[in-house]
Design a protein around this motif. Sequence first.
Motif, short mmCIF file in Angstrom:
data_model
loop_
_atom_site.label_atom_id
_atom_site.label_comp_id
_atom_site.label_asym_id
_atom_site.label_seq_id
_atom_site.Cartn_x
_atom_site.Cartn_y
_atom_site.Cartn_z
N ASP A 64 57.38 -48.30 43.95
CA ASP A 64 56.92 -46.97 44.34
C ASP A 64 55.90 -47.02 45.49
O ASP A 64 55.17 -48.00 45.63
N ASP A 65 55.87 -45.95 46.24
CA ASP A 65 54.80 -45.58 47.19
C ASP A 65 55.04 -46.02 48.64
O ASP A 65 54.52 -45.39 49.56
N TYR A 115 52.95 -40.49 39.95
CA TYR A 115 52.17 -40.81 38.73
C TYR A 115 53.06 -40.92 37.48
O TYR A 115 52.56 -41.12 36.39
N HIS A 125 59.68 -39.77 46.30
CA HIS A 125 58.55 -39.93 45.37
C HIS A 125 57.54 -38.82 45.65
O HIS A 125 56.36 -39.05 45.89
N HIS A 176 52.75 -36.94 47.29
CA HIS A 176 52.35 -37.70 46.11
C HIS A 176 51.35 -36.90 45.28
O HIS A 176 50.31 -37.40 44.85
#
Length: 206
Positions: free
Chosen positions: A44-45, A144, A99, A103
């Motif tokens: 992720d990210d 998250y 994602h 965020h």
Amino acid sequence: MDYSLQEFGSQLDRMRSLGWQLVSLEQALAGNLSGDKNIAITIDDGHRTVYDAVVKVLLPREVPAELFVFPHALGRSLHYLKVGSLKQLMLKGMGVGAHGYYHLLMTPKAWARNPKSVMQEALRPADALLQMTGKSPTLFAYPYGIAAPEAEASVQAAGYLWGFLADGRLRSVDLTDPKLNHFAVPRTIVYRTGLKALFTYLKSAP
Ligand SMILES: [Zn+2]
């Protein structure tokens, strides 16, 4: 961000030596698997260190991964991948999913406070990623790892095919289970503190 490249590589090697196959998430979702011991790696990210993790650790081992990124950071922040780097990783066979856009939280509390913001997190990444990469994402990982039911509905309404949660629990997921909510598919986050438990689980799981 939590491991050196060597540590990451040896974790993958250890998974394989315990009999687990490292498969792509898309292959797993298509039901194109053999046996019960399959692991799909997701990252992720889109932190800038993902590039070396793919090129120096995953590719030499022929391990695919799904990269869940949020468009607001790409190319804007020094900490995150540049758009060109992300495209190169796609060309090397990595999958790219959404994602969120900024965020932001998509939790029940976030929905109660600002439903529009939650809906935007679902709606905005697809067009942005299409423009950046030339490909529209079909997979969504909630920022998250937590989603309100309305967030799941927003992701579904935005045209995604699957939505992924994330937490520290170790469990297997049967993606062909007709009772599985395709917009609340669990994933296990592996932090350094959870490594020992992860490998204990992988040794004992069928
Ligand atoms: Zn994240």
